[in-house]
Design a protein around this motif. Sequence first.
Motif, PDB file in Angstrom:
ATOM      1  N   GLU A   1       0.640  -1.391   0.040  1.00 56.94           N
ATOM      2  CA  GLU A   1       0.067   0.156  -0.109  1.00 56.94           C
ATOM      3  C   GLU A   1       0.732   1.041  -0.098  1.00 56.94           C
TER       4      GLU A   1
ATOM      5  N   SER B   1       0.513   6.992  -6.816  1.00 59.14           N
ATOM      6  CA  SER B   1      -0.635   7.636  -7.045  1.00 59.14           C
ATOM      7  C   SER B   1      -0.592   9.156  -6.510  1.00 59.14           C
TER       8      SER B   1
ATOM      9  N   LEU C   1       0.206   4.943   5.098  1.00 59.74           N
ATOM     10  CA  LEU C   1      -0.674   3.712   4.717  1.00 59.74           C
ATOM     11  C   LEU C   1      -0.002   2.356   4.991  1.00 59.74           C
TER      12      LEU C   1
ATOM     13  N   TYR D   1      -9.704  10.159  -7.012  1.00 63.15           N
ATOM     14  CA  TYR D   1      -9.418   8.570  -6.875  1.00 63.15           C
ATOM     15  C   TYR D   1      -8.410   8.738  -5.552  1.00 63.15           C
ATOM     16  N   TYR D   2      -7.589   9.387  -5.236  1.00 57.28           N
ATOM     17  CA  TYR D   2      -6.742   9.436  -4.106  1.00 57.28           C
ATOM     18  C   TYR D   2      -7.655   9.413  -2.877  1.00 57.28           C
TER      19      TYR D   2
ATOM     20  N   PHE E   1      -9.367   6.423  -2.439  1.00 55.31           N
ATOM     21  CA  PHE E   1      -8.487   5.356  -2.031  1.00 55.31           C
ATOM     22  C   PHE E   1      -8.103   5.240  -0.321  1.00 55.31           C
ATOM     23  N   ARG E   2      -7.867   6.310  -0.061  1.00 55.61           N
ATOM     24  CA  ARG E   2      -7.659   6.673   1.363  1.00 55.61           C
ATOM     25  C   ARG E   2      -8.763   6.570   2.243  1.00 55.61           C
TER      26      ARG E   2
ATOM     27  N   TYR F   1      -9.339   2.776   2.292  1.00 57.23           N
ATOM     28  CA  TYR F   1      -8.077   2.085   3.117  1.00 57.23           C
ATOM     29  C   TYR F   1      -8.408   2.005   4.566  1.00 57.23           C
TER      30      TYR F   1
ATOM     31  N   VAL G   1      -8.996  -0.874   7.233  1.00 57.75           N
ATOM     32  CA  VAL G   1      -8.097  -0.876   8.279  1.00 57.75           C
ATOM     33  C   VAL G   1      -8.439  -0.602   9.644  1.00 57.75           C
TER      34      VAL G   1
END
Lengths: 74, 134, 586
Positions: free
Chosen positions: B18, B25, B123, C216-217, C220-221, C224, C228
Amino acid sequence: MRITVHVNDYFSRYGVHSGEVELPTGATVADLIKTLGIPPAEIGFVVRSSNILKETQQLHDGDVVLILPFALGG
Amino acid sequence: MPKILKVKNMNKCIGCFECMIGCASLNFHSHTLTKSAIRVKTKGGLQSQFAAVICVGCSEPACSEACPTQALTPRPGGGVLFDAKKCMGCEKCVPACIVGAIAMDKQTKKPIICKQCGACVQLCPHECLAMEEA
Amino acid sequence: MLGTDYIRILFVDLSQERVSIEERKDLFHLLGGTGVAAKLLEENMHPELPPLHEEQPIVFAIGPLSTIFPVATKTVATFISPLTGEYGESHAGGRSAMAIRNAGYDAIVITGRAKRPTYLSISDHSVEFKDARGLWGLGVDETGRIIREREGIPGKRSIMRIGVSGENLVSFAGVNVDTYRHFGRLGLGAVFGSKQLKAIAITGETDIPVSNFKEYYATFRWLYKKVVETDLMAKYHEIGTPINIKVLNAISSLPTKNLKQSTFEHADDISGETFAEQTLVRKVSCVGCPIGCIHVGQFRRLFDKGYEYESLAVSYDHELIYALGSLLGTTAASEVLELIDEVEETGLDAMSTGVVLAWATETLERGLISVDQTMVPLEFGNTDGYKKAIHYLAERKNDFYTVLGHGLAKATEVYGGKDFALVYGGNEMAGYHTGYAFALGQTVGARHSHLCNAGYQYDQSAKELNDEEIIDYIIKEEKERCMLTSLVICLFARKVYDRETVLKALNAIGVPFTDADLDKMAEETFFTRLRIKQKLGYSLQNEKFPKRAFETPTRWGKMDEEHMNRLLQMYIQRLQYEYENYSSRE
């Protein structure tokens, strides 16, 4: 009344461990879960003498009860 | 003092990548995994431990010393700042970095340089990495 | 391809050593994974030819979310299964999805048969057919090591390889992916073997710019964090699926000693907790998953006097602890790991191997076969015997093991013992003897897996049994999974990827799908698979359930065979009804 609970390790995240629990006479499985502090949605099975108990079933003094999550997979 | 990237404990690394997916990105606007400043690989097959190849944030960066056009200059706190406009793609920074942290971007023909931004740290699910003062 | 409106497919012809590339806009609405792989199988398969005929294809497909969003880790393979003779589908993670993505493809179709043992080396700018004659006969580990030294970018490659079982065309030979993962079930390993394809190494650095960077970012975060920081996936990481051993044991659902029992007196000795406490040394992930569900157990083994120890590290999971543990009456965690290690090296599927050996043990007990045939005394709990048997199975040592290597269904045609052969839908049983929904689910699932429709979940969570509900559940879940495994997410993350999340992720990368689009592609894929099965001669009407399943209690007590058969008929009728509905709409 006093019952013995064998709590699956997974539930230690809620600070719950195996041991003895004091409950008022006539307490049900649902009462036990509440007393222990495990979110009901996380409970898979409560087992006594190889029988899966319903939430509404009553517990008795000296009962030995397993508290388990669901079996998981893909 | 500005912080730099450090590897804390790669024994805990699960190889999720990750950190690379995030770096590529965020910093390079790319889904291409090789366009990441941090590179994780095994020491030799998946039965061995993981290693993270990172910019260690040198206080006397050999890569900037090797750069003929000052595209790479020392960053306060450690590491380097990269000005792509000044870079001519000579690739001298690559062998200059003793830990092998610099790789060339195949498309831009310029080096992929760690910004010390800390996204990889955020991450990592196992806190294998950290941003700390030198 | 990300940022485009087409699926990019690499075609590899092993016979001619030729490749070609196609861009298919018409497949884009199927997303990827199962959706695309099933369609490509249909287009490239030959129903009139046997499963291992050289013209039959192997298809791999990834999806739009693969690698770039958390836990979208898997690659879907479709093929004609040599085990069941019909639709084969298997999923594996490791680094496969990342590698295929970085090589620049959404799907790969392999046909033909190499003239000599070969391994493919696929990169973003080449496909090479490499001489694998020196690798033929080598185990999974050594094959991986050698190819690793020759191919690809360290950390950015995937190596799929078969062991001797695949070379010997054992019908349930699997494909090892990056040491710890597998295309396990239904015999993809044998398909590789039939093509003299020892391995495939994939790597690449294709330039894939992020489109819609901000969206997107941020997505994504956000995803994530969801993975988690919530508990949605916690169980898979901690003890992992081996948590099931104690749970299933307590509710009489743990298949033990060929399902003679559904509780195991030694469950605690091979529980997930025991494995974790005694053997667990690390956890590993597939690329793109921050959970790390691969549990690696280590054990040491004395091989000679004078404190001569060797150590082995082996990944374990519930299904392995069931199939090579309780099902075989294995009483120690280290012995289960030993059996897993043997299975891994030979490239066999662990689950099918366990079920087949459990059956062989009982068949021997009952005198239907003799020790002359089994070559070792097969006894529940006799790990040494099973270790040898695993090798005999992979090597097809004698007539008996050759027949066994065709799978349990075929073995019972030769030796009898059908009543206690744990086969559902032609595939050896998975590790949940929970009740009707599991049994129905594995039987009717398109790839005969409990993963098709999670019947085992229904059996556990239902407060009371309801036939209509079971049918509803099985069908709804299987359709939804058609979509989820087209993205391609790992099913462990199915609670994370609710519809809202799926759409958010797709939209963030410029795939403007709606809920209705997802429904549509799920249904289309659901029926495509059924159509493929039909073309390959499969019919649910031929399905029967093993008698043993009705002799041993489940969580709901003993199942009733008539009830089970009624459920099957109900399902078939409902399927017919759904299909007519679907056809009239199309």
